[in-house]
Design a protein around this motif. Sequence first.
Motif, PDB file in Angstrom:
ATOM      1  N   ASP A  74      11.791   0.625  -2.854  1.00 24.61           N
ATOM      2  CA  ASP A  74      11.420   1.931  -3.409  1.00 24.61           C
ATOM      3  C   ASP A  74       9.941   1.981  -3.789  1.00 24.61           C
ATOM      4  O   ASP A  74       9.273   2.991  -3.573  1.00 24.61           O
ATOM      5  CB  ASP A  74      12.286   2.261  -4.623  1.00 24.61           C
ATOM      6  CG  ASP A  74      13.737   2.504  -4.263  1.00 24.61           C
ATOM      7  OD1 ASP A  74      14.016   2.762  -3.067  1.00 24.61           O
ATOM      8  OD2 ASP A  74      14.595   2.416  -5.165  1.00 24.61           O
ATOM      9  N   GLU A  78       7.081   4.463  -2.188  1.00 26.64           N
ATOM     10  CA  GLU A  78       6.244   5.310  -3.044  1.00 26.64           C
ATOM     11  C   GLU A  78       4.765   5.062  -2.771  1.00 26.64           C
ATOM     12  O   GLU A  78       3.957   6.003  -2.711  1.00 26.64           O
ATOM     13  CB  GLU A  78       6.564   5.054  -4.513  1.00 26.64           C
ATOM     14  CG  GLU A  78       5.799   5.908  -5.489  1.00 26.64           C
ATOM     15  CD  GLU A  78       6.136   7.377  -5.399  1.00 26.64           C
ATOM     16  OE1 GLU A  78       5.242   8.203  -5.698  1.00 26.64           O
ATOM     17  OE2 GLU A  78       7.281   7.719  -5.014  1.00 26.64           O
ATOM     18  N   LYS A  81       3.780   6.814   0.398  1.00 20.67           N
ATOM     19  CA  LYS A  81       3.620   8.257   0.200  1.00 20.67           C
ATOM     20  C   LYS A  81       2.272   8.565  -0.429  1.00 20.67           C
ATOM     21  O   LYS A  81       1.608   9.526  -0.061  1.00 20.67           O
ATOM     22  CB  LYS A  81       4.733   8.789  -0.703  1.00 20.67           C
ATOM     23  CG  LYS A  81       6.076   8.905  -0.034  1.00 20.67           C
ATOM     24  CD  LYS A  81       7.095   9.455  -1.019  1.00 20.67           C
ATOM     25  CE  LYS A  81       8.485   9.416  -0.459  1.00 20.67           C
ATOM     26  NZ  LYS A  81       9.476   9.850  -1.442  1.00 20.67           N
TER      27      LYS A  81
END
Length: 85
Positions: A74, A78, A81
């Motif tokens: 995760d 992130e 992104k």
Amino acid sequence: MRSERETKLLTKFWVKGGVGAMFVGSGLSVVLHGWGLRQGNEDNWFWVSTGGFSLIMTGLRLIGDANRHRTMVDVLQELDKREQM
């Protein structure tokens, strides 16, 4: 599309999580067997129950490691992104 690092972490997540869950279930079964031995006044109930608790603790540790691997996936997603922004 997932990177190679994310794929490896997800594989570790599924393997460690599955094995950890299996250990917890097996440990509970062994502890219950030890409890039955104790009710029957068997001599080795303590060692059987201790082995069961060891399995439970090992399973919980593996599940914790699996959680860490999933969290890392995760975090990597992130960061990807944020780099694309």
